[in-house]
Enzyme design. Structure first.
Site, PDB file in Angstrom:
ATOM      1  N   HIS A 127       0.834  -1.210   0.000  1.00  0.00           N
ATOM      2  CA  HIS A 127       0.000   0.000   0.000  1.00  0.00           C
ATOM      3  C   HIS A 127       0.867   1.259   0.000  1.00  0.00           C
ATOM      4  O   HIS A 127       0.649   2.187  -0.795  1.00  0.00           O
ATOM      5  CB  HIS A 127      -0.900  -0.049   1.242  1.00  0.00           C
ATOM      6  CG  HIS A 127      -1.741   1.153   1.475  1.00  0.00           C
ATOM      7  ND1 HIS A 127      -3.126   1.126   1.403  1.00  0.00           N
ATOM      8  CD2 HIS A 127      -1.431   2.429   1.821  1.00  0.00           C
ATOM      9  CE1 HIS A 127      -3.609   2.334   1.672  1.00  0.00           C
ATOM     10  NE2 HIS A 127      -2.592   3.137   1.946  1.00  0.00           N
ATOM     11  N   GLU A 128       1.869   1.296   0.866  1.00  0.00           N
ATOM     12  CA  GLU A 128       2.692   2.505   0.974  1.00  0.00           C
ATOM     13  C   GLU A 128       3.568   2.706  -0.268  1.00  0.00           C
ATOM     14  O   GLU A 128       3.767   3.845  -0.711  1.00  0.00           O
ATOM     15  CB  GLU A 128       3.552   2.445   2.240  1.00  0.00           C
ATOM     16  CG  GLU A 128       2.765   2.312   3.542  1.00  0.00           C
ATOM     17  CD  GLU A 128       1.684   3.368   3.714  1.00  0.00           C
ATOM     18  OE1 GLU A 128       1.807   4.469   3.144  1.00  0.00           O
ATOM     19  OE2 GLU A 128       0.693   3.084   4.408  1.00  0.00           O
ATOM     20  N   HIS A 148       1.557   4.487  -2.755  1.00  0.00           N
ATOM     21  CA  HIS A 148       1.557   5.950  -2.623  1.00  0.00           C
ATOM     22  C   HIS A 148       2.792   6.546  -3.291  1.00  0.00           C
ATOM     23  O   HIS A 148       2.703   7.559  -3.991  1.00  0.00           O
ATOM     24  CB  HIS A 148       1.516   6.350  -1.148  1.00  0.00           C
ATOM     25  CG  HIS A 148       0.175   6.181  -0.512  1.00  0.00           C
ATOM     26  ND1 HIS A 148      -0.990   6.567  -1.118  1.00  0.00           N
ATOM     27  CD2 HIS A 148      -0.185   5.685   0.706  1.00  0.00           C
ATOM     28  CE1 HIS A 148      -2.012   6.309  -0.319  1.00  0.00           C
ATOM     29  NE2 HIS A 148      -1.548   5.765   0.792  1.00  0.00           N
ATOM     30  N   HIS A 152      -5.898   6.963  -2.059  1.00  0.00           N
ATOM     31  CA  HIS A 152      -6.726   5.993  -1.359  1.00  0.00           C
ATOM     32  C   HIS A 152      -7.969   5.674  -2.172  1.00  0.00           C
ATOM     33  O   HIS A 152      -8.463   6.502  -2.940  1.00  0.00           O
ATOM     34  CB  HIS A 152      -7.145   6.535   0.014  1.00  0.00           C
ATOM     35  CG  HIS A 152      -6.101   6.368   1.061  1.00  0.00           C
ATOM     36  ND1 HIS A 152      -6.010   7.179   2.171  1.00  0.00           N
ATOM     37  CD2 HIS A 152      -5.087   5.469   1.183  1.00  0.00           C
ATOM     38  CE1 HIS A 152      -4.995   6.788   2.917  1.00  0.00           C
ATOM     39  NE2 HIS A 152      -4.422   5.761   2.341  1.00  0.00           N
TER      40      HIS A 152
END
Length: 483
Positions: free
Chosen positions: A333-334, A337, A343
């Protein structure tokens, strides 16, 4: 001609289901106990490695037999992969371990086109596989003189606490430098297919996490390797190769101040990466694993669109769960980014809410480990607008091309089709080439060795998405938005 030797190692499935058990990865409700049966395909007179390049396992899930095909993840480590720890007087001690014959695999389930798998075979089978849309985890039960494994669904992992786990920093970063903006907002089918990109990842482990695992460097190393193996599998649909370039373990003390304020720690770590780590070894992105409990139920933070920037291509992830898969999803997930992904939320007129997708702001009990269409569009827009240069070139890898091995269920160099055991009538088992007159050997748009007609439904509608249909030109079943 390559001949195949079949080796049966262990037989049978123990038909037992339990309601609760404490595993190495944490407490689990509702699990199955299985004894996998291993069938290995090897070329005749092949030099034996400790861990085969390709393996097959058979076992049952919910009473139904499954065949798990695995191939060694040869792109897991860069050729110059290094591990660093520190002496009591602060000196760096860097080694370059031999990692070519490692025990980390990717794969899929036979006859399930949407299946995936990421498995460590270092000591039994440990990892996850996706079967018929459900994510299952598998790990050894560690019983004396037993090959027993537990298989359980992701949602049956007991929470270690009830607080929601959230991503903290998703702040936009805009470069002061001139950025070429795309002239078209619409993403063409060609863009949607995602160009090949490569991310050389550095993992840093703080002193708190090192002491959490009893200062056991081997245990830390195995955990990180398992984590990155999962991450690399999750990024495969985006055509991104994640390669572990270095592991830096702060074995004597933290080299920055790690505090619960995630924004501050992320900023300081970015400074350290720019001034220290990058000068030591080239890499594209660095993430810090910490045992420090971050503020506001945060388990991970990262700079959006920071990939390739010396200070901002970083992330911070809390090692919040015994289950390595859950922490791997957070790091995935990170990194998302860093690659420009927002999101999965409904905002600014965009309908992107997806509680079970990787980029959900709050971790779900039913994690799907998939990127939503919104995340894919965010990533493609980032590539188009920002043109990150550091991820263009393939890193040197420990083994980039393997000798073709018939029967390993994963397409290799020089092969047209998967060589099945038993044989597929559309595929010559001796050469892994299509048989005369065959257009295809398998796939959702393949029927009796021929492509299905254009317009044939190959995947039924789900949610707001329409049916997926065959093109008549391929055995693949394209997603509706790729057409």
């Amino acid at each position: 001609m390559i001949q195949v030797l079949l080796v049966t190692v262990c037989l049978a499935v123990f038909p037992y289901q339990g309601s609760s058990i404490i595993l190495e990865s944490g407490n689990v409700n509702d699990y199955e106990v299985v004894y996998p049966r291993k069938v290995t395909a090897l070329p005749k007179r092949a030099v034996q490695q400790k861990y085969e390049d390709a393996m097959q396992y058979e076992f049952k899930v919910n009473g139904e037999p499954v065949v798990l095909h695995l191939e060694k993840n040869k792109g897991l480590f860069s050729e110059d992969y290094s591990e660093t720890h520190y002496s009591p007087d602060g000196r760096e001690i860097t080694t370059y371990p031999s990692v070519e014959d490692h025990c980390y695999y990717h794969g899929r389930i036979h006859n399930d086109a949407d299946s995936t798998a990421s498995i460590s075979a270092c000591d039994g089978l440990k990892g996850y596989f996706k079967l018929q849309g459900e994510t299952y985890l598998i790990e050894p039960l560690k019983l004396p003189d037993s090959e027993a494994h537990a298989v359980y669904k992701y949602e049956n992992i007991e929470k270690e606490d009830e607080a929601p786990k959230m991503c903290g920093v998703t702040q936009n970063w805009e470069s002061d430098e001139s950025i070429k903006k795309a002239s078209q907002l619409y993403l063409t089918p060609e863009q949607q297919r995602f160009p090949q990109r490569y991310v050389k990842l550095a993992i840093v482990v703080d002193y708190g996490m090192y002491t959490k695992y009893n200062r056991d460097s081997d245990k830390i190393t195995v955990r990180v390797h398992e984590m990155v193996n999962h991450i690399t599998e999750m990024y495969r649909p985006l055509n991104i190769d994640i390669t572990l370039s270095l592991l830096d373990v702060w074995s004597e003390k933290d080299l920055i101040t790690v505090q619960s304020d995630s924004d501050v720690t992320l900023e300081v770590f970015g400074d350290w990466r720019e001034s220290v780590l990058l000068k030591r070894r080239s890499h594209d992105c660095a993430h810090l694993l910490t045992d420090t409990k971050l503020n506001d139920n945060t388990i991970g933070v990262a700079y959006k669109k920071g990939m390739c920037d010396p200070k901002l291509s970083v992330g911070l992830v809390q090692d919040y769960s015994k289950n390595v898969f859950m922490v791997a999803v957070t790091m995935t997930h990170e990194i998302g980014h860093n690659l420009g992904m927002e999101h999965d939320e409904d905002k600014n007129g965009k309908k992107c809410k997806c509680d079970t997708c990787i980029m959900s702001p709050v971790i779900s009990d039913k994690q799907s480990k998939l990127f939503s269409d919104c995340s894919k569009n965010d990533y493609q827009t980032f590539l188009t607008n920002y043109k990150p240069q550091c991820i263009l070139n393939a890193p040197l890898r420990t083994d980039t091309v393997s000798t073709p091995v018939s029967g390993n269920e994963l397409l290799e160099e020089g092969e047209d089709c998967y060589c099945h055991i038993p044989p597929n009538p559309c595929c010559d088992p001796a050469t892994c080439k299509l048989t005369p007159g065959s257009q295809c050997a398998e796939g959702l748009c393949c029927d009796q060795c021929r492509f299905k007609k254009k317009g044939t439904i190959c995947r039924f509608a789900r949610g707001d998405y329409p049916d997926d249909r065959c093109t008549g030109l391929s055995d693949d079943c394209p997603r509706w938005n790729d057409l």
